[in-house]
Structure formats: structure tokens, C-alpha cells
Motif scaffolding. Structure first.
Motif, PDB file in Angstrom:
ATOM      1  N   LYS A 203       0.827  -1.207   0.000  1.00 21.05           N
ATOM      2  CA  LYS A 203       0.000   0.000   0.000  1.00 21.05           C
ATOM      3  C   LYS A 203       0.857   1.250   0.000  1.00 21.05           C
ATOM      4  O   LYS A 203       0.571   2.235  -0.708  1.00 21.05           O
ATOM      5  N   ASP A 204       1.953   1.247   0.781  1.00 18.51           N
ATOM      6  CA  ASP A 204       2.833   2.419   0.825  1.00 18.51           C
ATOM      7  C   ASP A 204       3.536   2.646  -0.507  1.00 18.51           C
ATOM      8  O   ASP A 204       3.858   3.790  -0.864  1.00 18.51           O
ATOM      9  N   LEU A 205       3.792   1.568  -1.236  1.00 15.95           N
ATOM     10  CA  LEU A 205       4.437   1.692  -2.546  1.00 15.95           C
ATOM     11  C   LEU A 205       3.438   2.004  -3.660  1.00 15.95           C
ATOM     12  O   LEU A 205       3.818   2.040  -4.830  1.00 15.95           O
ATOM     13  N   SER A 206       2.187   2.199  -3.278  1.00 14.67           N
ATOM     14  CA  SER A 206       1.123   2.547  -4.232  1.00 14.67           C
ATOM     15  C   SER A 206       0.934   1.459  -5.288  1.00 14.67           C
ATOM     16  O   SER A 206       0.697   1.748  -6.467  1.00 14.67           O
ATOM     17  N   TYR A 207       1.034   0.212  -4.863  1.00 12.46           N
ATOM     18  CA  TYR A 207       0.771  -0.900  -5.775  1.00 12.46           C
ATOM     19  C   TYR A 207      -0.728  -0.943  -6.089  1.00 12.46           C
ATOM     20  O   TYR A 207      -1.565  -0.766  -5.204  1.00 12.46           O
ATOM     21  N   SER A 208      -1.040  -1.181  -7.337  1.00  9.87           N
ATOM     22  CA  SER A 208      -2.440  -1.400  -7.698  1.00  9.87           C
ATOM     23  C   SER A 208      -2.833  -2.827  -7.321  1.00  9.87           C
ATOM     24  O   SER A 208      -1.991  -3.662  -7.003  1.00  9.87           O
ATOM     25  N   GLU A 211      -1.102  -5.291  -9.559  1.00 14.32           N
ATOM     26  CA  GLU A 211       0.316  -5.477  -9.260  1.00 14.32           C
ATOM     27  C   GLU A 211       0.508  -6.340  -8.011  1.00 14.32           C
ATOM     28  O   GLU A 211       1.451  -7.128  -7.941  1.00 14.32           O
TER      29      GLU A 211
END
Length: 251
Positions: A203-208, A211
């Protein structure tokens, strides 16, 4: 270290008070299983060794410890042991195909930074290692389901000697249906409990969502859970049939 000793002591006391002799054997079985896994890992370091064969041998020892050492040798543990072996062998063929085609072997992108200082040329087939990991992760659930079905079937036969093999088999299936949902959900929540930090990191890495689902780490763990669920499902009819055949045939 002190926390580990205190927690182990509390667990030992509780298992001894509640489970008495069987509880103490169950506590000792944890350490015996750890020794088996540790020895298996040592043998896997040999480039000429086959990790799958080593894992199967380790699973046999783990099943012997969890069934015969804890619950002693009787008709219940014998049928559960045979059912565990058959289910594991059947599942092994399926796992090997899935692990090879899903490309889950090796390490994910999220682990590269931590492993960058190490050499990955260790002469070990990572496909077989991935299969071994899945098998080792499923053996506990399969053994637990097998003994959970075989034990009440033995009680049913003990209190109803005139029961037919078909009716006893149906009783085993009914018992298996009751434990199927709880067993699979236990595996599911065990994954999310142990990998909660990884999901937060995604979530912190903004994964969809796509992904996350297609990441190697997430896919490998989900495949492990699904394979374990398949193993638990397979062991239900296998254990029911073997137990019914053994009890009624002995009569």
C-alpha cells in the motif's frame, strides 16, 4: 531470548495441565518437528540432492511424530497416516505442475535489495525448492484433517458395530464437510496474519490491485494456501474411505 523461554514455559504448563500426558507429548513434538525440518534443510544444501525427495521423507517423519508419537499407534492413527501419504503424493503431482508454470520459484522484486549482497548461484533448483516449500506448508493441515476425520469415525463404529461401510463412509464425509470451512479459513488467515506487514508495504508503494496479485511473493503464498486447501479437501474422501474400509473389513 527471555521472552521465548517465558512463552515456551507458559505453553508447556498449559498443555501439561489441560492435555496431561498427550499435551506434554504434543509440546515435545514441536521440537522434534523442528529438528526434522532443520536436518532436511541441511541435506537440501547438497547440490546433488533432490529437495522433493528430502521433503517427502521429512513429511513422513513429521506425520509419524504428529500421529504415532502424540496419539500412539492405533487404528485411528494408522488410517490417518495412510491417508496423509496418499493425499500428499497425489497433491505433489499437481503442485509440481503449478509451481513450474506459475514461475513462483526464486525471489521477488521486493526481496532483491535485501539479497543484493549475496550470490544466488548456489546450484539448487529453485523450482524444486518452491515445490518443497508448498508441500511442507500443507503437510500439517493434511495430517490435522486426516486425524480429525478418522478419530470420530472410529467412535461412531465403536458405538454402532452394525453400521455398514457405506454409512460409515458417508459419516466421514459429513464430518469432513464440517471441518473443511474452518481448515481452509485457518490457512487463509494465517497467511494474512504473517504477511500483514508486506501488504501494508504494498500500500505504501502505491501498488495497484493487479500489481499486488501478480507479484511473485503474493502469488507464491496464495498458491500455497490454495494447494493446502486442495490437500485438505482431497484427504476428506480418502480418509473416509480408508477408515471405513479398515474398520468394517476388520469386523
Amino acid at each position: 531470548m527471555n521472552a521465548l523461554v517465558v512463552l515456551a514455559a507458559i505453553l508447556f504448563i498449559l498443555m501439561g495441565l489441560i492435555g496431561r500426558g498427550k499435551g506434554i507429548r504434543s509440546f515435545l513434538a514441536i521440537f522434534f518437528n523442528f529438528i526434522v525440518i532443520f536436518i532436511a534443510i541441511i541435506f537440501m544444501n547438497d547440490p546433488n540432492a533432490n529437495p522433493i525427495i528430502i521433503t517427502l521423507v521429512a513429511c513422513i517423519f513429521i506425520s509419524v511424530i504428529n500421529l504415532f508419537y502424540i496419539n500412539e499407534v492405533n487404528s485411528t492413527t494408522k488410517t490417518a497416516f495412510i491417508s496423509t501419504l496418499i493425499s500428499t503424493i497425489v497433491l505433489l503431482l499437481f503442485i509440481f505442475i503449478i509451481a513450474d508454470r506459475a514461475r513462483i520459484q526464486g525471489f521477488g522484486e521486493e526481496e532483491i535489495q535485501e539479497l543484493g549482497m549475496f550470490s544466488l548461484h548456489i546450484g539448487v533448483d529453485f523450482v524444486k525448492i518452491a515445490v518443497s516449500v508448498i508441500i511442507m506448508s500443507t503437510i500439517g493441515a493434511i495430517t490435522d484433517a486426516a486425524i480429525a476425520i478418522s478419530s470420530p469415525m472410529r467412535e461412531i463404529h465403536y458405538h454402532n458395530r452394525d453400521i455398514t461401510r457405506q454409512d460409515l463412509f458417508k459419516s466421514g464425509l459429513s464430518i469432513g464437510r464440517d471441518i473443511l470451512g474452518t481448515s481452509t479459513n485457518t490457512l487463509f488467515f494465517a497467511f494474512f496474519g504473517s504477511y500483514l506487514a508486506l501488504l501494508i508495504w504494498f500500500k505504501d508503494l502505491s501498488y495497484s490491485a493487479g500489481e499486488i496479485i501478480n507479484s511473485k511473493i503474493f502469488s507464491a503464498e496464495m498458491i500455497t494456501i490454495l494447494c493446502a486447501g486442495i490437500g485438505v479437501t482431497l484427504v476428506i474422501p480418502i480418509t473416509s474411505w480408508i477408515t471405513a474400509y479398515f474398520l468394517v473389513a476388520r469386523k
